[in-house]
Structure formats: structure tokens, C-alpha cells
Design an enzyme around this catalytic site. Structure first.
Site, PDB file in Angstrom:
ATOM      1  CG  HIS A   8      -2.278   0.686   1.150  1.00 48.72           C
ATOM      2  ND1 HIS A   8      -1.549   1.843   2.156  1.00 48.72           N
ATOM      3  CD2 HIS A   8      -3.344   1.322   0.779  1.00 48.72           C
ATOM      4  CE1 HIS A   8      -2.820   3.200   2.574  1.00 48.72           C
ATOM      5  NE2 HIS A   8      -3.026   2.673   1.126  1.00 48.72           N
ATOM      6  CG  HIS A  51      -3.765   9.571   0.168  1.00 51.96           C
ATOM      7  ND1 HIS A  51      -4.628  10.340   1.070  1.00 51.96           N
ATOM      8  CD2 HIS A  51      -4.108   7.863  -0.136  1.00 51.96           C
ATOM      9  CE1 HIS A  51      -5.138   9.646   1.661  1.00 51.96           C
ATOM     10  NE2 HIS A  51      -5.586   8.196   0.394  1.00 51.96           N
TER      11      HIS A  51
END
Length: 250
Positions: A8, A51
């Protein structure tokens, strides 16, 4: 435990998330076969790996990604916030990560968008993927259905997947309407009935984000085809070793 390990944002428990340091560290791990990353557009249209919608949390800068030119994003330090040893890490362009990962791991590319925030994002990502002939090495995912529909319109050959943090009753219908063959779902919503339903429909499932060894093993027991997305590939390896030793102890 044969469940695929998805790093991730790279090996983000150790290295700063969504940086080349994190991705390269993940690619050094033999258990990592996939990596997940987030992509937005700079003001001048460059697909960048980050992100948050702002650069505030993960860099020494301030402001919205979409209001910052690529040249200015490149000047930001995206590593020191995590650890002084990563001072000088930069926000990567998607092109850089594709070049470094091609032939090594597959990628789950999340289109980080809301509504019409990034109308050019699907096309920009598709361009970079096609340029490197990596259509079969990626899945493009998003929380935003419109973005996924746009991807399939522009590039029907690329696999797409919906990201959700709950389990609506009409999930399969929604996935079929969007022509998705991938589901990225918060791990607490995963059970055997979901996996059976998705398998019957030809949809691959990834559970996010799992860093606890016990939970990893429980999810692995639900279904061997469930992909496990984690910030901790090292914990995945421990879970794998313990599960293997239980079945192959002399």
C-alpha cells in the site's frame, strides 16, 4: 496462505508513502507482487503520485496539488516528514514509477479524484500506461464511478475496479454497470459470501488495509484468492511463514 501481497503506497510503514524510496523498498521484497498508489494531476497536467489533495501532510509545502505546477511539486521534500533519513525524497511522476516497475510488479493505480476535479486524469494515466505497453500490468481503481466509466470508454482493454468502504446491497449490479472486474474493499466487509459472489461474476477482490498478522491470517482463511493490501509486507511474510509452517511441519 497464497494470498497476493499488495504494498500500500509502497513499503509505507517504513519509507515515506508514495515515494520512490517506498516503492523500491517494496519491489525488493519477493512477497510483493502488486503495489497500490494514488495519482492526481499537477496544474500543468502531469500525472503525479500523491494521496492527499493537498501537499501539506506529506511534504514541506502548502496548497492543492491541482493548483501547483509539476516543476514546483518537484522542488518539495516528500520524505523528511517520515524520517530525517528520507530527507530529499520527491513526489514522483507516474511515468517514473511505471518505468521502474515495468516487468517487476503489477500496479493498482488509484485515480484520486472527486466529481469533476480532474476531468483529464483518466486520459493522462491511460496515455502513460499505453506508452509503456503496460495495459495488462495494471488495474485502474477509484472511489469515483464516473472516472472508472471514463477509463473504460477510453481504454476498454484496461481492467478497472471500484473502491468502497462499505458493502451496498446492489454492489454486483453497480460493478457490472461500470464494467468493473476488480473490487477494492475495506477488509471488515469481506466474508465468504462476498468472495463467492464476486468469483462467480469474475471479479477479483482486494481487501484494504491490513497490517495485523492475525487479521491477515483470518482473511487468508476466508479465501486464497483474496488480495491483501498492506503497509507492512514484512508482517505479510510473517503471516505466510507461520501459516506454511503449520501445514508443513514434519
Amino acid at each position: 496462505m497464497n494470498n497476493l501481497c499488495v504494498a500500500h503506497r509502497g513499503f509505507s510503514s517504513i519509507a515515506p508513502e508514495n515515494t520512490m524510496a517506498a516503492f523500491l523498498m517494496a519491489m525488493e521484497r519477493p512477497e510483493v507482487q502488486w503495489m497500490e498508489l494514488d495519482v492526481q494531476l499537477s496544474r500543468d497536467g502531469v500525472p503525479v503520485v500523491i494521496h492527499d489533495f493537498t501537499v501539506d501532510r506529506t511534504t514541506n509545502g502548502k496548497g492543492l496539488v491541482r493548483e501547483t505546477d509539476w516543476a514546483d511539486l518537484q522542488r518539495l521534500d516528500a520524505g523528511a516528514w517520515k524520517n530525517r533519513s528520507y530527507k530529499g525524497e520527491r513526489i514522483p511522476a507516474l511515468s517514473e514509477l511505471l518505468d521502474r516497475s515495468c516487468g517487476r510488479v503489477r500496479l493498482n493505480i488509484e485515480l484520486k479524484t472527486q466529481g469533476d476535479m480532474y476531468p483529464g486524469l483518466p486520459a493522462a494515466v491511460i496515455h502513460e500506461v499505453r506508452k509503456r505497453h503496460m495495459q495488462n500490468d495494471v488495474v485502474i481503481t477509484s472511489f469515483e464511478p464516473a472516472a472508472l466509466i471514463e477509463v473504460k470508454k477510453l481504454a476498454p482493454e484496461i481492467q478497472t475496479g471500484l473502491i468502497i468502504d462499505a458493502r451496498p446491497g446492489d454492489l454486483l449490479t453497480a460493478l457490472r454497470q461500470m464494467n468493473c472486474t476488480f473490487l477494492s474493499i475495506e477488509y471488515t466487509n469481506v466474508d465468504k459470501s462476498l468472495m463467492n459472489e464476486m468469483r462467480s461474476a469474475g471479479i477479483r477482490v482486494m481487501a484494504w488495509t491490513v497490517d495485523d498478522k492475525t487479521i491477515m491470517k483470518k482473511l487468508a482463511a476466508v479465501d486464497p484468492e483474496l488480495m491483501l493490501c498492506t503497509n507492512r509486507p514484512d508482517v505479510w511474510e510473517l503471516a505466510f511463514q507461520e501459516t506454511s509452517s503449520r501445514f508443513f511441519r514434519p
